[in-house]
Scaffold this motif. Structure first.
Motif, PDB file in Angstrom:
ATOM      1  N   ALA A   1       0.758  -1.242  -0.098  1.00 64.50           N
ATOM      2  CA  ALA A   1      -0.140   0.084   0.028  1.00 64.50           C
ATOM      3  C   ALA A   1       0.854   1.254  -0.113  1.00 64.50           C
ATOM      4  N   ALA A   2       1.952   1.354   0.536  1.00 68.96           N
ATOM      5  CA  ALA A   2       3.005   2.335   0.834  1.00 68.96           C
ATOM      6  C   ALA A   2       3.342   2.838  -0.345  1.00 68.96           C
ATOM      7  N   LEU A   3       3.644   1.627  -1.348  1.00 67.05           N
ATOM      8  CA  LEU A   3       4.218   1.938  -2.604  1.00 67.05           C
ATOM      9  C   LEU A   3       3.279   2.447  -3.586  1.00 67.05           C
ATOM     10  N   LYS A   4       1.907   2.341  -3.439  1.00 65.48           N
ATOM     11  CA  LYS A   4       0.953   2.954  -4.216  1.00 65.48           C
ATOM     12  C   LYS A   4       1.008   2.601  -5.708  1.00 65.48           C
ATOM     13  N   PRO A   5       1.175   1.058  -5.729  1.00 63.77           N
ATOM     14  CA  PRO A   5       1.482   0.701  -7.462  1.00 63.77           C
ATOM     15  C   PRO A   5       0.130   0.925  -8.270  1.00 63.77           C
ATOM     16  N   GLY A   6       0.176   1.538  -9.525  1.00 60.54           N
ATOM     17  CA  GLY A   6      -0.672   1.714 -10.304  1.00 60.54           C
ATOM     18  C   GLY A   6      -1.377   0.622 -10.583  1.00 60.54           C
ATOM     19  N   GLY A   7      -2.753   0.733 -10.595  1.00 60.54           N
ATOM     20  CA  GLY A   7      -3.737  -0.441 -11.086  1.00 60.54           C
ATOM     21  C   GLY A   7      -4.251  -0.973  -9.739  1.00 60.54           C
ATOM     22  N   LEU A   8      -3.566  -0.804  -8.345  1.00 68.11           N
ATOM     23  CA  LEU A   8      -3.935  -1.493  -7.263  1.00 68.11           C
ATOM     24  C   LEU A   8      -5.149  -0.631  -6.515  1.00 68.11           C
ATOM     25  N   GLY A   9      -6.106  -1.511  -6.570  1.00 68.97           N
ATOM     26  CA  GLY A   9      -7.509  -0.765  -5.982  1.00 68.97           C
ATOM     27  C   GLY A   9      -7.635  -0.940  -4.602  1.00 68.97           C
ATOM     28  N   VAL A  10      -7.408  -2.413  -3.981  1.00 62.98           N
ATOM     29  CA  VAL A  10      -7.275  -2.600  -2.522  1.00 62.98           C
ATOM     30  C   VAL A  10      -6.330  -3.508  -2.227  1.00 62.98           C
ATOM     31  N   VAL A  11      -5.799  -3.577  -1.180  1.00 62.01           N
ATOM     32  CA  VAL A  11      -4.949  -4.548  -0.752  1.00 62.01           C
ATOM     33  C   VAL A  11      -4.968  -4.705   0.898  1.00 62.01           C
ATOM     34  N   GLY A  12      -4.904  -6.050   1.282  1.00 62.86           N
ATOM     35  CA  GLY A  12      -5.184  -6.284   2.851  1.00 62.86           C
ATOM     36  C   GLY A  12      -4.988  -7.639   3.051  1.00 62.86           C
ATOM     37  N   LYS A  13      -5.245  -8.141   4.147  1.00 61.28           N
ATOM     38  CA  LYS A  13      -4.907  -9.464   4.751  1.00 61.28           C
ATOM     39  C   LYS A  13      -6.099 -10.035   4.787  1.00 61.28           C
ATOM     40  N   THR A  14      -5.969 -11.187   4.760  1.00 67.02           N
ATOM     41  CA  THR A  14      -7.179 -12.398   4.750  1.00 67.02           C
ATOM     42  C   THR A  14      -6.781 -13.665   5.742  1.00 67.02           C
ATOM     43  N   GLU A  15      -7.068 -13.632   6.931  1.00 71.99           N
ATOM     44  CA  GLU A  15      -6.784 -14.676   7.785  1.00 71.99           C
ATOM     45  C   GLU A  15      -7.718 -15.909   7.811  1.00 71.99           C
ATOM     46  N   THR A  16      -8.669 -15.674   7.902  1.00 68.80           N
ATOM     47  CA  THR A  16      -9.688 -16.810   7.866  1.00 68.80           C
ATOM     48  C   THR A  16     -10.369 -17.197   6.748  1.00 68.80           C
ATOM     49  N   GLU A  17     -10.746 -18.578   6.675  1.00 68.00           N
ATOM     50  CA  GLU A  17     -11.470 -19.163   5.418  1.00 68.00           C
ATOM     51  C   GLU A  17     -12.839 -19.045   5.375  1.00 68.00           C
ATOM     52  N   ASN A  18     -13.456 -18.270   6.305  1.00 71.17           N
ATOM     53  CA  ASN A  18     -14.854 -18.059   6.253  1.00 71.17           C
ATOM     54  C   ASN A  18     -15.268 -16.689   6.202  1.00 71.17           C
ATOM     55  N   ILE A  19     -15.212 -15.964   7.398  1.00 73.77           N
ATOM     56  CA  ILE A  19     -15.464 -14.553   7.381  1.00 73.77           C
ATOM     57  C   ILE A  19     -14.507 -13.669   6.545  1.00 73.77           C
ATOM     58  N   GLY A  20     -13.268 -14.013   6.565  1.00 72.40           N
ATOM     59  CA  GLY A  20     -12.425 -13.343   5.877  1.00 72.40           C
ATOM     60  C   GLY A  20     -12.758 -13.195   4.322  1.00 72.40           C
ATOM     61  N   ILE A  21     -12.910 -14.620   3.807  1.00 78.29           N
ATOM     62  CA  ILE A  21     -13.371 -14.782   2.184  1.00 78.29           C
ATOM     63  C   ILE A  21     -14.874 -14.320   1.916  1.00 78.29           C
ATOM     64  N   GLU A  22     -15.652 -14.022   2.908  1.00 78.85           N
ATOM     65  CA  GLU A  22     -17.006 -13.688   2.937  1.00 78.85           C
ATOM     66  C   GLU A  22     -16.899 -11.949   2.619  1.00 78.85           C
ATOM     67  N   LYS A  23     -16.072 -11.463   3.619  1.00 80.88           N
ATOM     68  CA  LYS A  23     -15.791  -9.882   3.339  1.00 80.88           C
ATOM     69  C   LYS A  23     -14.840  -9.609   1.955  1.00 80.88           C
ATOM     70  N   ILE A  24     -14.057 -10.392   1.588  1.00 77.85           N
ATOM     71  CA  ILE A  24     -13.473 -10.052   0.127  1.00 77.85           C
ATOM     72  C   ILE A  24     -14.560 -10.340  -1.062  1.00 77.85           C
TER      73      ILE A  24
END
Length: 191
Positions: free
Chosen positions: A36-59
Motif C-alpha cells: 500500500a505504501a508503494l501505491k502501485p498503479g492499478g492496485l485498488g485494494v490490498v489487505g490481509k485475509t486470515e480466515t477461510e470463512n468470514i475473511g473470504i466472505e468480506k472479500i
C-alpha cells in the motif's frame, strides 16, 4: 477514496476502472502495508485475509461492490490451519456445495454462511484469482499488479470493440491461474 461495505484490515487505493487489481496478503499484514505504501498503479485494494470463512466472505462482498476489480492476487504467508489462500483458490476453481461449503478446501471451516450462492457465482464470474500464495517478493508482486493492470486495459478495449460490434462481452474464467512468468533478467554485458 471510496468506502467498501465490509470493515476489515485493508487499504483502499482506488475504486474505479483504473484500479482493476485487488491483493490479499493472506496472514501477512506487514506485506499489505508495504504494498500500500508503494501505491502501485492499478492496485485498488490490498489487505490481509486470515480466515477461510468470514475473511473470504468480506472479500466477496467488497469486490462485488467494485465491478471494475477483475483480478485478486493471493500472496504472502498462508494462514496455517485456516488456509484462507487455499480456500479462496478452491472457491474460484470448484465453487461451493448446497450448504455453502467450499469444495476441495483445506481450511478448518470453509463454510460461507453469510454469503449467498448468487453472490458466490457473481464473484467467480467477475474476479479471476491469481495464485502467488507464499510469495513475499515485493518486486514480483508489483510486476504482477502491473501485468494484470495492462491485461485489464486490453480486455476493456476489446470489450468496448466487441460491444460496438453487437457481440456479448467476455467474462473472466473461474479458473485460478498461476502468476505471469517473471520478467527475463537484464542482459549481461560482456567485457
Amino acid at each position: 477514496m471510496g468506502v467498501l461495505p465490509e470493515l476489515g484490515e485493508y487499504h483502499v487505493l482506488g475504486l474505479d476502472p483504473a484500479h482493476p487489481v485487488a491483493v490479499s496478503t493472506l496472514a501477512d499484514a506487514e506485506l499489505a502495508d508495504k504494498i500500500a505504501a508503494l501505491k502501485p498503479g492499478g492496485l485498488g485494494v490490498v489487505g490481509k485475509t486470515e480466515t477461510e470463512n468470514i475473511g473470504i466472505e468480506k472479500i466477496i462482498k467488497n469486490l462485488l461492490a467494485v465491478p471494475s476489480i477483475r483480478y485478486l492476487i493471493l500472496c504472502g504467508r498462508e494462514s496455517m490451519g485456516h488456509f484462507s489462500g487455499n480456500t479462496m483458490a478452491a472457491l474460484s476453481r470448484h465453487g461451493v456445495d448446497e450448504k455453502l461449503k467450499v469444495n476441495a478446501a483445506k481450511g478448518r471451516k470453509p463454510i460461507l454462511v453469510n454469503t449467498t450462492h448468487s453472490e458466490i457465482q457473481a464473484f467467480r464470474e467477475q474476479v479471476q484469482v491469481i495464485d502467488m500464495i507464499n510469495c513475499q517478493d515485493l518486486d514480483e508482486i508489483l510486476r504482477q499488479i502491473q501485468y494484470l493492470t495492462e491485461q485489464a486495459a486490453l480486455e476493456t478495449n476489446d470489450q468496448a470493440k466487441t460491444l460496438s460490434e453487437g457481440e456479448k462481452p467476455h467474462h473472466p474464467s473461474t479458473a485460478v491461474v498461476q502468476a505471469a512468468p517473471p520478467s527475463p533478467p537484464p542482459a549481461r554485458r560482456s567485457g
